[in-house]
Structure formats: C-alpha cells, structure tokens
Design a protein around this motif. Sequence first.
Motif, PDB file in Angstrom:
ATOM      1  N   PHE A 189       1.528   2.783   2.486  1.00  0.00           N
ATOM      2  CA  PHE A 189       0.851   3.633   3.472  1.00  0.00           C
ATOM      3  C   PHE A 189       1.290   3.165   4.859  1.00  0.00           C
ATOM      4  O   PHE A 189       0.782   2.186   5.409  1.00  0.00           O
ATOM      5  CB  PHE A 189      -0.668   3.514   3.306  1.00  0.00           C
ATOM      6  CG  PHE A 189      -1.456   4.475   4.141  1.00  0.00           C
ATOM      7  CD1 PHE A 189      -1.421   5.847   3.869  1.00  0.00           C
ATOM      8  CD2 PHE A 189      -2.240   4.023   5.193  1.00  0.00           C
ATOM      9  CE1 PHE A 189      -2.158   6.744   4.649  1.00  0.00           C
ATOM     10  CE2 PHE A 189      -2.986   4.902   5.965  1.00  0.00           C
ATOM     11  CZ  PHE A 189      -2.946   6.266   5.690  1.00  0.00           C
ATOM     12  N   VAL A 209      -5.724  10.158  10.261  1.00  0.00           N
ATOM     13  CA  VAL A 209      -6.076   8.784   9.880  1.00  0.00           C
ATOM     14  C   VAL A 209      -6.940   8.100  10.946  1.00  0.00           C
ATOM     15  O   VAL A 209      -6.549   7.984  12.094  1.00  0.00           O
ATOM     16  CB  VAL A 209      -4.794   7.968   9.589  1.00  0.00           C
ATOM     17  CG1 VAL A 209      -3.907   7.830  10.825  1.00  0.00           C
ATOM     18  CG2 VAL A 209      -5.125   6.611   9.013  1.00  0.00           C
ATOM     19  N   PRO A 210      -8.123   7.658  10.542  1.00  0.00           N
ATOM     20  CA  PRO A 210      -8.988   6.975  11.505  1.00  0.00           C
ATOM     21  C   PRO A 210      -8.727   5.469  11.530  1.00  0.00           C
ATOM     22  O   PRO A 210      -8.418   4.883  10.493  1.00  0.00           O
ATOM     23  CB  PRO A 210     -10.393   7.264  10.957  1.00  0.00           C
ATOM     24  CG  PRO A 210     -10.195   7.375   9.488  1.00  0.00           C
ATOM     25  CD  PRO A 210      -8.780   7.843   9.247  1.00  0.00           C
ATOM     26  N   SER A 262       0.829  -1.211   0.000  1.00  0.00           N
ATOM     27  CA  SER A 262       0.000   0.000   0.000  1.00  0.00           C
ATOM     28  C   SER A 262       0.865   1.262   0.000  1.00  0.00           C
ATOM     29  O   SER A 262       0.394   2.339  -0.345  1.00  0.00           O
ATOM     30  CB  SER A 262      -0.901   0.024   1.238  1.00  0.00           C
ATOM     31  OG  SER A 262      -0.134   0.244   2.406  1.00  0.00           O
ATOM     32  N   CYS A 286      -9.404   1.581  11.260  1.00  0.00           N
ATOM     33  CA  CYS A 286     -10.369   0.857  10.431  1.00  0.00           C
ATOM     34  C   CYS A 286     -11.455   0.250  11.327  1.00  0.00           C
ATOM     35  O   CYS A 286     -11.337   0.240  12.553  1.00  0.00           O
ATOM     36  CB  CYS A 286      -9.674  -0.230   9.618  1.00  0.00           C
ATOM     37  SG  CYS A 286      -9.249  -1.704  10.589  1.00  0.00           S
ATOM     38  N   GLU A 310       2.362  -5.604   6.432  1.00  0.00           N
ATOM     39  CA  GLU A 310       1.627  -6.167   5.305  1.00  0.00           C
ATOM     40  C   GLU A 310       2.218  -7.507   4.879  1.00  0.00           C
ATOM     41  O   GLU A 310       3.282  -7.930   5.349  1.00  0.00           O
ATOM     42  CB  GLU A 310       1.617  -5.149   4.153  1.00  0.00           C
ATOM     43  CG  GLU A 310       0.900  -3.873   4.587  1.00  0.00           C
ATOM     44  CD  GLU A 310       0.731  -2.851   3.470  1.00  0.00           C
ATOM     45  OE1 GLU A 310       1.384  -2.988   2.422  1.00  0.00           O
ATOM     46  OE2 GLU A 310      -0.072  -1.914   3.665  1.00  0.00           O
ATOM     47  N   ALA A 317      -1.546  -1.190  12.437  1.00  0.00           N
ATOM     48  CA  ALA A 317      -0.693  -0.649  13.495  1.00  0.00           C
ATOM     49  C   ALA A 317      -1.354  -0.779  14.866  1.00  0.00           C
ATOM     50  O   ALA A 317      -0.697  -1.157  15.857  1.00  0.00           O
ATOM     51  CB  ALA A 317      -0.393   0.818  13.193  1.00  0.00           C
TER      52      ALA A 317
END
Length: 128
Positions: A21, A80-81, A19, A83, A41, A51
């Motif tokens: 990311f 960043v929220p 990703s 998931c 990943e 994380a």
Amino acid sequence: MTLLDDAKAVRKNAYAPYSNFKVGAAIRASSGAVYVGCNVENVAYPEGTCAEAGAIAAMIAAGDTTIAEVAVIADSPSPVPPCGGCRQKLAEFGAADVFVTMATTDGASETVRIADLLPGAFGAGHMG
Ligand code: THU
C-alpha cells in the motif's frame, strides 16, 4: 504542478513491500516551499514510517516549521485518511483550519481541515 501532483509523484518511491500500500504526501509550508514524503516500511513492522511523517521530517530538516496545506494520496477505494498518529503530527505544525486533501489514484478526493481530523486535540495548553 499542484500539491496533489507532488504527492502522487513521490508515492511512486514508497517502500511498501509488506502492505503493498504505497502512500505519497506533500506539504506546502508557510514559506511556500513544498516537502514530500512516502511510507517506508520495515521487516520489523512497527519500525515503518508513514508518508505524512516523512514529509514533516523533510520540512523540519529544511528549516520550515509551519504547515499551510497538505495532500495525501494512495491507491485506496476511498480518499486515504492520515492515521491517528499522523493526525497528531500534522496538528503539531499545522493550524486547525489548514486544509488536508485526501485522494485516490483513481481521481477521487476530499478536503477536510486538520481540526476535522483531530477534534479535541491534545495540545500544549493542556499541560498548564
Ligand atoms: N500509511 C501512510 O503512509 N499514511 C497514511 O495516511 C495511512 C497509512 C502507510 C503505513 C503503512 O506503510 C501502509 O500505509 C499500510 O498501513
């Protein structure tokens, strides 16, 4: 060093070749100890872990079971929220009023409570 600094530092170790990311998370447990995690990943994509999940696993492995505060950071356009799955994982060990600070590497941040992230959460009480 703030909890967000801890999240920022561990983010550098994230393994995110698919990703690109990278995410870092830090949890302060009720004992005061801080646990960190980064996303890891896998070429079999669904096997990757977030994380937040890594930080929770480190906390449990160390013998702490109660989350007092959370910080999450990524290089995203807006804070960043966690998931959906991580929201449920955080709710397992953190009370509804525990603060979660979501941040960007550019310095933006937003702080919400676990209850804000997972309204109407499924809990042990629903099993009777
Ligand atoms: N990711 C996290 O580690 N935490 C979050 O809060 C959002 C998403 C990771 C999972 C995956 O490795 C990458 O970010 C892209 O979804």
